[in-house]
Design a protein around this motif. Structure first.
Motif, PDB file in Angstrom:
ATOM      1  N   GLU A  62       0.816  -1.190  -0.060  1.00  0.00           N
ATOM      2  CA  GLU A  62      -0.072  -0.035  -0.031  1.00  0.00           C
ATOM      3  C   GLU A  62       0.735   1.103   0.035  1.00  0.00           C
ATOM      4  N   ALA A  63       2.023   1.157   0.559  1.00  0.00           N
ATOM      5  CA  ALA A  63       2.967   2.444   0.788  1.00  0.00           C
ATOM      6  C   ALA A  63       3.532   2.941  -0.581  1.00  0.00           C
ATOM      7  N   ASP A  64       3.777   3.984  -0.910  1.00  0.00           N
ATOM      8  CA  ASP A  64       4.937   4.595  -1.912  1.00  0.00           C
ATOM      9  C   ASP A  64       6.227   4.742  -1.711  1.00  0.00           C
ATOM     10  N   TYR A  65       6.644   4.767  -0.134  1.00  0.00           N
ATOM     11  CA  TYR A  65       8.094   4.752   0.038  1.00  0.00           C
ATOM     12  C   TYR A  65       7.963   4.222   1.402  1.00  0.00           C
ATOM     13  N   GLY A 101      -2.131  12.726  -6.501  1.00  0.00           N
ATOM     14  CA  GLY A 101      -2.391  13.762  -5.345  1.00  0.00           C
ATOM     15  C   GLY A 101      -2.370  13.170  -3.764  1.00  0.00           C
ATOM     16  N   GLN A 102      -2.104  12.037  -3.926  1.00  0.00           N
ATOM     17  CA  GLN A 102      -2.068  11.472  -2.427  1.00  0.00           C
ATOM     18  C   GLN A 102      -0.917  10.680  -2.365  1.00  0.00           C
ATOM     19  N   LEU A 103      -0.240  10.433  -1.293  1.00  0.00           N
ATOM     20  CA  LEU A 103       1.079   9.533  -0.905  1.00  0.00           C
ATOM     21  C   LEU A 103       0.531   8.852   0.255  1.00  0.00           C
ATOM     22  N   ASN A 113      -0.973   8.663   5.749  1.00  0.00           N
ATOM     23  CA  ASN A 113      -1.559   9.071   4.714  1.00  0.00           C
ATOM     24  C   ASN A 113      -1.336  10.662   4.373  1.00  0.00           C
ATOM     25  N   LEU A 114      -0.740  10.953   3.378  1.00  0.00           N
ATOM     26  CA  LEU A 114      -0.583  12.400   2.971  1.00  0.00           C
ATOM     27  C   LEU A 114      -1.260  12.857   1.437  1.00  0.00           C
ATOM     28  N   ARG A 115      -1.545  14.341   1.480  1.00  0.00           N
ATOM     29  CA  ARG A 115      -1.932  14.730   0.241  1.00  0.00           C
ATOM     30  C   ARG A 115      -1.375  16.054  -0.222  1.00  0.00           C
ATOM     31  N   ARG A 116      -1.553  16.372  -1.338  1.00  0.00           N
ATOM     32  CA  ARG A 116      -1.257  17.513  -1.799  1.00  0.00           C
ATOM     33  C   ARG A 116      -2.140  18.625  -1.588  1.00  0.00           C
ATOM     34  N   THR A 117      -1.830  19.960  -1.274  1.00  0.00           N
ATOM     35  CA  THR A 117      -2.771  21.026  -1.054  1.00  0.00           C
ATOM     36  C   THR A 117      -2.338  22.065  -1.804  1.00  0.00           C
ATOM     37  N   GLU A 118      -2.961  23.299  -1.832  1.00  0.00           N
ATOM     38  CA  GLU A 118      -2.522  24.416  -2.556  1.00  0.00           C
ATOM     39  C   GLU A 118      -1.379  25.140  -1.698  1.00  0.00           C
ATOM     40  N   ASP A 119      -1.071  24.951  -0.434  1.00  0.00           N
ATOM     41  CA  ASP A 119      -0.191  25.429   0.347  1.00  0.00           C
ATOM     42  C   ASP A 119       0.898  24.656   0.533  1.00  0.00           C
ATOM     43  N   ALA A 124      -2.169  12.968   7.543  1.00  0.00           N
ATOM     44  CA  ALA A 124      -3.453  12.746   8.532  1.00  0.00           C
ATOM     45  C   ALA A 124      -2.833  12.439   9.817  1.00  0.00           C
ATOM     46  N   ALA A 125      -3.303  13.072  10.883  1.00  0.00           N
ATOM     47  CA  ALA A 125      -2.694  12.779  12.241  1.00  0.00           C
ATOM     48  C   ALA A 125      -2.902  11.243  12.702  1.00  0.00           C
ATOM     49  N   PRO A 126      -2.004  10.742  12.973  1.00  0.00           N
ATOM     50  CA  PRO A 126      -2.185   9.167  13.304  1.00  0.00           C
ATOM     51  C   PRO A 126      -2.637   9.293  14.688  1.00  0.00           C
ATOM     52  N   PRO A 127      -3.387   7.715  15.001  1.00  0.00           N
ATOM     53  CA  PRO A 127      -4.075   7.846  16.371  1.00  0.00           C
ATOM     54  C   PRO A 127      -2.909   7.887  17.467  1.00  0.00           C
ATOM     55  N   LEU A 128      -3.442   8.304  18.542  1.00  0.00           N
ATOM     56  CA  LEU A 128      -2.381   8.561  19.506  1.00  0.00           C
ATOM     57  C   LEU A 128      -2.153   7.017  20.263  1.00  0.00           C
ATOM     58  N   ARG A 129      -0.925   6.558  20.359  1.00  0.00           N
ATOM     59  CA  ARG A 129      -0.504   5.666  21.013  1.00  0.00           C
ATOM     60  C   ARG A 129      -0.796   5.597  22.634  1.00  0.00           C
ATOM     61  N   LYS A 130      -0.667   6.911  23.247  1.00  0.00           N
ATOM     62  CA  LYS A 130      -1.010   7.116  24.523  1.00  0.00           C
ATOM     63  C   LYS A 130      -1.709   8.281  24.770  1.00  0.00           C
ATOM     64  N   SER A 131      -2.927   8.277  25.071  1.00  0.00           N
ATOM     65  CA  SER A 131      -3.783   9.498  25.506  1.00  0.00           C
ATOM     66  C   SER A 131      -4.339   9.436  27.051  1.00  0.00           C
ATOM     67  N   GLY A 132      -5.030  10.491  27.317  1.00  0.00           N
ATOM     68  CA  GLY A 132      -5.679  10.483  28.761  1.00  0.00           C
ATOM     69  C   GLY A 132      -4.716  11.132  29.687  1.00  0.00           C
TER      70      GLY A 132
END
Length: 282
Positions: A62-65, A101-103, A113-119, A124-132
């Protein structure tokens, strides 16, 4: 005879810097599949940047690199500005993503996951391994190391998506700028602090990131921390949608991070530009 020396394409990319002041540099070594872990560690220590990365062929379809990320002292499973800067360098060096447009980046934390934007690019923020909640003794150490009183803390939480961040929220951006941390007291803690600007300010929030245990006393601009803070602040209703963060002010940097909320995903983005391109001998 000495060990064989090989040359690899090299980029140094400035990340999160849309204006005249610089952001946070990352050193990127391309085509690094035959570079040993020890060589990676040694080179990252030598560059003395907050992170140095190595681009490799992916091991997952699934990965590009695949990306390996090192501070001067340790390897990280994930980090934000190296993710954006390395993706920028990979594309600039001829990388062709499987989806327009996606990587998809493979790293120690899994797939990102990454994407290209105008800026520029965003991840995409990955899920937290530790929260609370932060354990009282740990929070007390963090607060004392920031040289502030417990009464100044509006909230705290683990926001660890790989490096080990804990987050602290103060009332104002100026309180964040005025912090004078005691790195010896902080020890191996990775502490991120956020405070709000008044409406009409240069951004919505000011952030500072401290990681003395990784030989990065203050990181200029930090994608992983901002990703973790975004998930925490959204879960508590402190932010309801998109917002911006200024970071690196005290270090003379011009970091600007954009946080975009879409459905269940927070996207973390900013500008990237290659400053140095050439080859490195390892």
């Amino acid at each position: 005879m000495g060990a064989a020396v090989n040359e690899y394409p090299f980029s140094q990319v400035d990340v999160f810097a849309p204006g005249p002041k610089p952001g946070n540099p990352v050193a990127v070594v391309h085509d690094a599949d035959d570079v040993s872990t020890e060589q990676m560690r040694s080179f990252a220590n030598w560059t003395n940047l907050s992170e140095t990365t190595f681009l490799l062929r992916p091991s997952r379809p699934e990965a590009d690199y695949r990306l390996r990320i090192f501070t001067p002292r340790a390897e990280l499973p994930f980090a934000g500005h190296p993710t954006l800067g390395s993706a920028h360098a990979w594309l600039e060096n001829g990388g062709q993503p499987s989806s327009e447009g996606q990587l998809v980046q493979e790293c120690g934390a899994g797939l990102v996951n990454l994407r290209r934007t105008e800026d520029g690019l965003s991840f995409a923020a990955p899920p937290l391994r530790k929260s609370g909640p932060v354990e009282p003794a740990v929070l007390a150490q963090a607060v004392a190391s920031l040289s502030i009183s417990p009464e100044q803390v509006l909230g705290s939480n683990w926001v660890d998506n790989g490096p080990g961040w804990l987050g602290i929220r103060l009332a104002t951006a100026q309180q964040v700028v005025d912090l004078k941390p005691d790195f010896a007291a902080m020890g191996d803690l990775l502490v991120g602090v956020i405070g709000a600007f008044e409406p009409g300010g240069p951004a919505d929030f000011e952030v500072r990131a401290f990681a003395p245990g990784l030989d990065v006393p203050e990181d200029p601009v930090t994608g992983s921390l901002n990703a973790g803070l975004a998930l925490w602040l959204r879960s508590e209703g402190v932010v309801a949608g998109d917002y911006t963060v200024r970071q690196g002010t005290v270090l003379g940097r011009g970091g600007l991070v954009t946080l975009t909320s879409e459905a269940d995903t927070m996207w973390v983005g900013g500008a990237s530009r290659t400053v140095i391109r050439g080859s490195v001998r390892l």
